[in-house]
Design an enzyme around this catalytic site. Structure first.
Site, mmCIF file in Angstrom:
data_model
loop_
_atom_site.group_PDB
_atom_site.id
_atom_site.type_symbol
_atom_site.label_atom_id
_atom_site.label_comp_id
_atom_site.label_asym_id
_atom_site.label_seq_id
_atom_site.Cartn_x
_atom_site.Cartn_y
_atom_site.Cartn_z
ATOM 1 N N ASP A 87 -11.022 2.581 4.518
ATOM 2 C CA ASP A 87 -11.320 0.967 4.175
ATOM 3 C C ASP A 87 -12.834 0.741 4.173
ATOM 4 O OD1 ASP A 87 -9.105 -0.870 3.995
ATOM 5 O OD2 ASP A 87 -8.701 -0.966 6.058
ATOM 6 N N GLN B 234 -4.418 -2.070 9.820
ATOM 7 C CA GLN B 234 -4.274 -3.304 9.280
ATOM 8 C C GLN B 234 -4.844 -4.336 10.254
ATOM 9 O OE1 GLN B 234 -3.134 -3.893 5.714
ATOM 10 N NE2 GLN B 234 -4.010 -5.731 6.027
ATOM 11 N N LYS C 96 0.939 -1.111 0.083
ATOM 12 C CA LYS C 96 -0.089 0.095 0.095
ATOM 13 C C LYS C 96 0.979 1.414 -0.130
ATOM 14 C CE LYS C 96 -3.770 -2.453 2.343
ATOM 15 N NZ LYS C 96 -4.375 -2.920 3.361
#
Ligand code: NAP
Length: 292
Positions: free
Chosen positions: A119, A96, A52
Site C-alpha cells: 500500500d 484495509q 482485490k
C-alpha cells in the site's frame, strides 16, 4: 473531451501483469502472493477487499484474506501483522482501512515490514517516495500517474491544483506531480478545507485532481476551459432505485464539468480501477524484489 478510461486501462495493465506471472511460472519461480487483513464488516471495505482478491485471481496471483472480528484487540492485530511479516510465502499485504476506533492506525502502519508494504503507507516508503527513490507508491496516486502517463497527458509546466491533503491521496499526489518526472514537472497548489478562494484557485488550474469525499463538490464554474479533471472521490449516496440501495458519486459534477475538459475521469470507472491495478503492480514488484 476525452474520457480517461480507468477501467479499460486497468484491464490492459492486468493483462500485462498476467503475462509476467506466466513467465515467472514458466521459469519455475514463485507466483506473487498478496494477503489482506479485513477487520470488521464495513460494507465498502468488504467490497474493496473482495475486489482485490478477484483481481489477484484474474492475473494469476495467490491471495489470502484474513478476516478479523471488529472487536479484535490491537495486540492481536499486531500479532497477525508480525506473522505476515515473517511468512516467506507472503510477498506483500495490506490492512484495509478504516479500522475500528480502538485500534491505532499509525501503530498498524508502523508494524508492517516496508518490504511487504504494497500500500506504500509506511514512513520508510513515504520517505523513499519523497526522495524519488524506488519504492511502493500508494496505490491511488500511483494509479493517477499511470493513467496520465498512458494517455500521454502533458503535465510539464502546467498548473496542477490538488484538492485534499490526506496522507494516502492528496499529499503524495501533490508531491508526485511536482517531481522532475513525466508525468510530473507541474507547478502544484495543494488546497484543503482551510483554504480561502478554492473556486478561484481551481479556475486557474490546467490539471485538477480532486480527492475530498464530497459528492459533486467541483462544479462547472470552478473549471477552466480545456482543463484536465481527475476525480478521486468515491462516496456511497443513498439511491432507492438500486438493488444495493446506493450509487457511487465522485467529487466532480461530471455531467456539467465534462463539456469544459480536455480529459476527465468518470466515477465509477476512472481512478478506482487504476488503484486496484496499482496494488497488483506493487505486489508483483514486491515478489520480484524478494526473489532477487
Ligand atoms: P480524507 O482522509 O477524508 O481527506 C479528505 C481531504 O479533503 C482532507 O484533506 C480535507 O481537508 C479535504 N476536504 C474536505 N472537505 C473539503 C472542502 N470542502 N474543501 C476543501 N478540502 C476539503 O479522504 P481521502 O482518504 O483522501 O479520500 C478522499 C476521497 O477519495 C474519498 O471519497 C475516498 O473514498 C476517495 N478515495 C478513492 C480512492 C480510489 O481508488 N478512487 C482511493 C482512496 C480514496 P482537511 O485536511 O483540512 O480536513
Amino acid at each position: 473531451m476525452q474520457l480517461l478510461d480507468g477501467k479499460a486501462t486497468s484491464e490492459q495493465i492486468k493483462a500485462e501483469i498476467a503475462d509476467q506471472v506466466a513467465l515467472i511460472k514458466a521459469s519455475g519461480g514463485k507466483v506473487p502472493h498478496l494477503a489482506a487483513i479485513l477487520v470488521g464488516n464495513d460494507g465498502a471495505s468488504e467490497t474493496y477487499v473482495n475486489s482485490k482478491v478477484l483481481d489477484c485471481a484474474q492475473v494469476g496471483f495467490e491471495s489470502t484474506l484474513i478476516r478479523l472480528e471488529a472487536s479484535v484487540s490491537e495486540a492481536e492485530l499486531l500479532a497477525r501483522i508480525d506473522q505476515l511479516n515473517k511468512d516467506p510465502q507472503i510477498d506483500g499485504f495490506i490492512v484495509q482501512v478504516p479500522l475500528p476506533r480502538h485500534i491505532d492506525e499509525i501503530k498498524v502502519t508502523l508494524a508492517i515490514d516496508p518490504a511487504k508494504d504494497v500500500d506504500g503507507f509506511s514512513p520508510t516508503n513515504v520517505g523513499k517516495m519523497t526522495l524519488g527513490l524506488p519504492t511502493f507508491i500508494s496505490a491511488t496516486p500511483n494509479g493517477v500517474m499511470e493513467l496520465l502517463r498512458r494517455y500521454k497527458v502533458d503535465t510539464a509546466g502546467k498548473h496542477c491544483v490538488v484538492v485534499g491533503r490526506s496522507n494516502i491521496v492528496g499529499t503524495p499526489m501533490a508531491l508526485l506531480m511536482s517531481r522532475n518526472t513525466n508525468p510530473g514537472n507541474a507547478t502544484v497548489t495543494l488546497v484543503h478545507s482551510r483554504t480561502q478562494n478554492i473556486a478561484q484557485i481551481c479556475r486557474s488550474a490546467d490539471i485538477l485532481i480532486v480527492a475530498i469525499g464530497r459528492p459533486h463538490f467541483l462544479t462547472a464554474d470552478m473549471v477552466k476551459e480545456g482543463a484536465v479533471v481527475i476525480d478521486v472521490g468515491i462516496t456511497r449516496v443513498p439511491d432507492d432505485s438500486r438493488a444495493s440501495g446506493f450509487r457511487l458519486a465522485g467529487d466532480v459534477d461530471f455531467e456539467a464539468v465534462k463539456h469544459k475538459c480536455s480529459f476527465i475521469t468518470p466515477v465509477p470507472g476512472g481512478v478506482g480501477p487504476m488503484t486496484r491495478a496499482s496494488l497488483l503492480q506493487n505486489t508483483l514488484k514486491a515478489q520480484l524484489l524478494r526473489a532477487r
